[in-house]
Design a protein around this motif. Structure first.
Motif, PDB file in Angstrom:
ATOM      1  N   PRO A   5      51.090   9.154  72.480  1.00 15.07           N
ATOM      2  CA  PRO A   5      52.108   9.740  73.558  1.00 15.07           C
ATOM      3  C   PRO A   5      51.285   9.849  74.782  1.00 15.07           C
ATOM      4  O   PRO A   5      49.958  10.160  74.959  1.00 15.07           O
ATOM      5  CB  PRO A   5      52.540  11.157  72.873  1.00 15.07           C
ATOM      6  N   VAL A   6      51.833   9.938  75.993  1.00 18.78           N
ATOM      7  CA  VAL A   6      51.182  10.082  77.440  1.00 18.78           C
ATOM      8  C   VAL A   6      50.666  11.421  77.424  1.00 18.78           C
ATOM      9  O   VAL A   6      49.684  11.606  78.247  1.00 18.78           O
ATOM     10  CB  VAL A   6      52.319   9.894  78.550  1.00 18.78           C
ATOM     11  N   ALA A   7      51.178  12.402  76.816  1.00 18.57           N
ATOM     12  CA  ALA A   7      50.417  13.753  76.506  1.00 18.57           C
ATOM     13  C   ALA A   7      51.158  14.239  75.503  1.00 18.57           C
ATOM     14  O   ALA A   7      52.091  14.150  74.804  1.00 18.57           O
ATOM     15  CB  ALA A   7      50.994  14.648  77.841  1.00 18.57           C
ATOM     16  N   GLU A   8      50.236  15.301  74.864  1.00 19.91           N
ATOM     17  CA  GLU A   8      50.541  15.980  73.368  1.00 19.91           C
ATOM     18  C   GLU A   8      51.806  16.972  74.137  1.00 19.91           C
ATOM     19  O   GLU A   8      51.722  17.883  74.899  1.00 19.91           O
ATOM     20  CB  GLU A   8      49.648  16.705  72.966  1.00 19.91           C
ATOM     21  N   GLY A   9      52.546  17.411  73.046  1.00 22.76           N
ATOM     22  CA  GLY A   9      53.464  18.507  73.116  1.00 22.76           C
ATOM     23  C   GLY A   9      54.821  18.423  74.097  1.00 22.76           C
ATOM     24  O   GLY A   9      55.404  19.290  74.665  1.00 22.76           O
TER      25      GLY A   9
END
Lengths: 141, 380
Positions: A5-9
């Motif tokens: 993903p482009v960023a976690e969370g």
């Protein structure tokens, strides 16, 4: 090739039915995306994780026909840049979320159209992984 | 205490290779001082606004190191409104009697860059391409056109007026008239906004000299009174720049709040205003801001603009000097360029672009990221 993903969370992944990960204020019920640790309405720090519904209605939209300045833009550049659309999708009684749209033809984007969350390829990172991000696609009618 | 503007000065807006922002600021200040008939050594305090220059107060190296309190401010596109408001309030407090507000900037060509984290946004928001201001303006006017029946042709008419008025303004950046067809046919940047519907970051400086109203006649026979100057930030539910999310609940934007506060402070209503400067970051913003500042109802712009109401000789003259579309936006200076134009108009010194009928009341509005607005009301 692994997908990251482009960023976690920010969305549940991997998942067949990915959901955006938001915050909900325990004090006043305010829903915020992405998650943050205090409330934008009442300033409470009593915040809980809250998964958002996957469908909503297109509230506002435009197209991004030129390549955004880099940094911060990390997508394909130059002749590889592909214009895209962006909009706010109103998730009923929850929040409006700003997101990339899978449809970028102004003739095919309709105010208040039903939209559904999807995860789409965005680019490739330095380790050769495919980077994915969240987007909304028009629900076929 | 009422505050008067007794001098205005401008360094032209555009591209000036080899001329620094500080040097442009110094030129604007010298022109404002000459206009007021005072010397730099008479100035008791100053506020300086800039995005690119950390210390606009360094301009004293060009003017004289007199030791005055000189405070630098940055507040996004409302930077100049903040410098002006703080300068006026310093006089109202009675701290000083003769002061100056100056704005200066020198931007590289192209869309503004920034770090999303500096705007309380996550890094990924910029990585995926959401962190542009132009996209917000595209979305806002696209929704507004849908909700209130504004046409693409109206956007082109607004931009064409900007370039046409710029042609009458020797200080403007873009002075070549463009047809509505050329504007609509230029590359699409953020639907429905094309390239020629947007202003461009550029270079320039502007300055004003202020004093208590009771002192004004000592300096000039044509003082212009600052009846109100307000700055507001967005409230929860307003549709604003750089918002990864918005709540379901909706409210009016920062411009509406700043505008209402200014009208109340001035005891003046929109029906009393004779000449108007609005933040036209893009042609759509001018359309929306006409309503947000109380000059018409939502949707009435379509007929008003078709009828030429916002032209220099119309009943609602908007952006008589070409606005941001023709002048570009050196952020720190932009709002003081608006004040400069209103002062010239109210004095009857605007030359080829003078609004007929001796305008008595002028209005200025700024708006920018991340949801900050400034409004000023001036009168003879």
């Amino acid at each position: 090739m692994a997908q990251v993903p482009v960023a976690e969370g920010i969305f549940t992944w991997p998942s067949d039915d990915p959901q955006l990960i938001a915050s909900r204020c325990s004090a006043c019920g305010m829903v915020m995306f992405p998650a943050q640790d205090s409330c934008a309405r009442c300033a409470s720090t009593e915040i809980e994780e809250h998964l958002l519904p996957r469908r909503g209605r297109l509230w506002a939209w435009t197209t991004q026909d030129f390549q955004p300045p880099s940094p911060p833009y990390a997508g394909a550049t130059g002749k590889d840049f592909v214009p895209f659309a962006i909009g706010y999708v109103e998730l009923p009684d929850e929040v409006k979320v700003e997101a990339r749209l899978t449809e970028s033809d102004p003739e095919k984007l309709v105010q208040a159209a039903e939209m559904e969350l999807v995860v789409v390829p965005f680019g490739t990172d330095d380790d050769g992984n495919e980077v994915v991000t969240f987007a909304f696609r028009p629900v076929a009618t | 205490m009422d505050v008067a503007i007794i001098g205005v000065g401008l360094h032209p807006f555009g591209r000036f290779p080899g001329v620094s922002a500080i040097d442009m600021g110094a030129i604007a200040i010298r022109r404002a001082l000459a206009d007021a008939g005072v010397e730099w050594r008479d100035i008791e305090f100053a506020f300086g606004g800039s995005y690119e220059i950390d210390n606009p107060d360094a301009v004293v190296a060009r003017l004289g190191l007199t030791g005055i309190p000189f405070t630098d401010v940055y507040n996004g596109c409302a930077t100049a409104a903040s410098a002006l408001t703080l300068a006026a309030n310093t006089i109202r407090l009675g701290d000083h009697r003769l002061g100056l507000a100056v704005g200066m900037d020198k931007h590289v060509p192209g869309a503004f860059k920034g770090d999303p984290q500096d705007y309380a946004c996550p890094s990924w928001y910029g990585e995926v391409g959401h962190f542009t201001t132009t996209k917000f303006f595209g979305m806002k006017i696209n929704k507004y056109m849908h909700d209130h029946g504004i046409s693409h042709s109206t956007l082109a008419k607004v931009a064409a007026k900007g370039y046409r008025n710029g042609g009458l303004n020797p200080n403007a950046f873009r002075r070549k008239p463009l047809s509505e067809e050329e504007i609509l046919g230029s590359p699409m940047l953020n639907y429905p906004l094309t390239q020629y519907m947007f202003c461009a970051p550029d270079e320039g400086a502007a300055a004003v000299v202020l004093c208590p109203a009771e002192d004004a006649r000592r300096y000039t026979e044509t003082p212009i009174y600052l009846r109100a100057s307000t700055v507001r930030t967005r409230r929860l539910g307003a549709f604003e720049v750089h918002s990864p999310w918005l709540p379901i609940e909706e409210t009016v934007g920062a411009t509406v709040d700043a505008s209402r506060a200014a009208y109340e402070m001035a005891g003046i209503g929109p029906q009393d205003v004779d000449v108007i400067q609005l933040q036209d970051t893009d042609a759509g913003a001018e359309v929306i801001h006409m309503a947000e500042n109380g000059f018409c109802a939502d949707g009435d712009q379509e007929a008003l603009i078709a009828d030429g109401a916002t032209e220099i000789d119309g009943p609602l003259p908007v952006n008589t000097d070409g606005g941001l579309i023709a002048n570009g936006e050196p952020i720190g200076a932009s709002g003081l360029r608006q004040i400069h134009e209103i002062v010239l108009q109210l004095r009857g010194q605007a030359g080829d672009r003078q609004v007929p009928g001796s305008p008595k009341v002028g209005y200025t509005q700024l708006y920018g990221a991340p949801g900050t607005a400034g409004v000023s009301i001036l009168s003879v």
